[in-house]
Design a protein around this motif. Structure first.
Motif: not given
Length: 351
Positions: A47-49, A326-340
């Motif tokens: 999301p940040k990128w 940005t609003i979606i990310y702040l209000v309802k963030p989604r945990h990012l999976g482990d890229p490994t």
């Protein structure tokens, strides 16, 4: 000893048969390039990128759009449609007959008011609407060899139906040259000060030097039974007939402008420009329109708000998307999976 048993000279089981044809393998030679196993960048769009990318486009595009829009609005442009206004009141219902009558008076006087100071050079254009110069038969009705070389004046096979008149070849031949625009304009201010129009270097230099010969002169032009447009001076080579050169570069769209000349003096705000024009060109038979355009330029060219509006639209859309994400990310963030756990991280070779 069994006579049917295979002898030792015939080879044991699994021995290759020397008489059997060899099979040619079509398998390509192994390499990391052909097997797409080279190291590659495989970014993960967090999301940040994504938000940062949209904000970067916003920061770049919106200033460019504002600068382009302000540059376009600095251009002073006067547009005057004169085709209907220059028809005498008694012939409004017979426009085609009036324009085709060689004895009718086609002189027309127009007055233009300058609403903002116009700095030189002031470009004079004529604009035609509903005129399809891109028609296939029209575009092909010309002979580039004839225009370029004096010895090819009889090369008129591609110019039909305007290839010959009175048994002689036409130079320049074809429908494009035959339909040359022939309205003329002269300008003066309200104190009768003449505004000279410079008609030199109004065409592309490459066209003058490469496409139109300096030893090719008009010949037998507009001598047929049906006159299409303007006439040419037979003592001037085609490379110096810039009105013709401009006209021969056909337009892609049915509404287009072509450069008539340049006024090389400043015109102050509030000044009145008197235009004396000869309304000769027939656009009435196909419901066309004729306009006279006077325009200054900026570093971006002529008046064109589209570029600025387009940049502002894209920049605004990117800003809206960045704000939404940005609003979606702040209000309802989604945990990012482990890229490994991605396949290319667990097994880089793909095996």
């Amino acid at each position: 000893m069994n006579a049917n048993a295979p002898s030792s000279s015939s080879g044991g089981a699994g021995s290759p048969d020397v008489n059997a044809p060899r099979r040619n393998s079509k398998r390509p030679k192994y390499s990391r390039f052909t097997q797409q196993e080279l190291p590659a960048c495989k970014p993960i769009l967090t999301p940040k990128w994504v938000i940062s990318a949209f904000m970067l486009v916003t920061v770049v595009f919106i200033p460019i759009g504002l600068v382009s829009l302000f540059a376009s609005r600095d251009v002073v442009e006067i547009v005057d449609r004169y085709d209907n206004a220059c028809i005498p009141p008694g012939t409004k219902s017979q426009k085609v007959q009036h324009i085709q009558d060689a004895r009718s008076n086609k002189t027309c006087v127009r007055s233009l008011t300058v609403t903002k100071r116009m700095k030189q050079p002031i470009y004079v254009y004529y604009q035609l609407d509903n005129y399809y110069q891109n028609h296939r038969r029209y575009v092909k009705s010309r002979s580039d060899q004839q225009l370029r070389n004096r010895g090819d004046e009889n090369d008129t096979s591609s110019c039909d139906p305007e290839n010959e008149a009175n048994g002689m070849s036409i130079v320049p031949c074809g429908l494009i040259a035959w339909s040359l625009f022939n309205d003329t304009f002269s300008f003066s201010t309200r104190n009768n000060s003449q505004l000279n129009v410079n008609k030199r270097e109004i065409s592309w230099k490459s066209d003058r030097d490469e496409k139109f010969g300096s030893d090719v002169f008009p010949k037998n032009f507009q001598n047929g039974s049906l006159i299409g447009g303007g006439r040419l001076n037979e003592s001037i080579p085609l490379s110096q007939q810039e009105d013709l050169i401009v006209w021969m570069r056909t337009a892609a769209l049915p509404t287009f402008r072509k450069l008539y000349g340049k006024i090389e003096v400043d015109i102050e705000e509030g000044e009145t420009i008197n235009v004396v024009l000869e309304n000769r060109y027939n656009t009435y038979s196909f419901s066309g329109k004729k306009k006279l355009v006077l325009s200054t330029t900026s570093w971006l060219g002529g008046k064109n708000n589209f570029i600025g509006i387009a940049y502002l639209s894209v920049g605004g859309l990117c800003f809206l998307l960045a704000s939404t994400f940005t609003i979606i990310y702040l209000v309802k963030p989604r945990h990012l999976g482990d890229p490994t756990y991605l396949s290319w991280n667990r097994n880089p070779g793909g095996h």
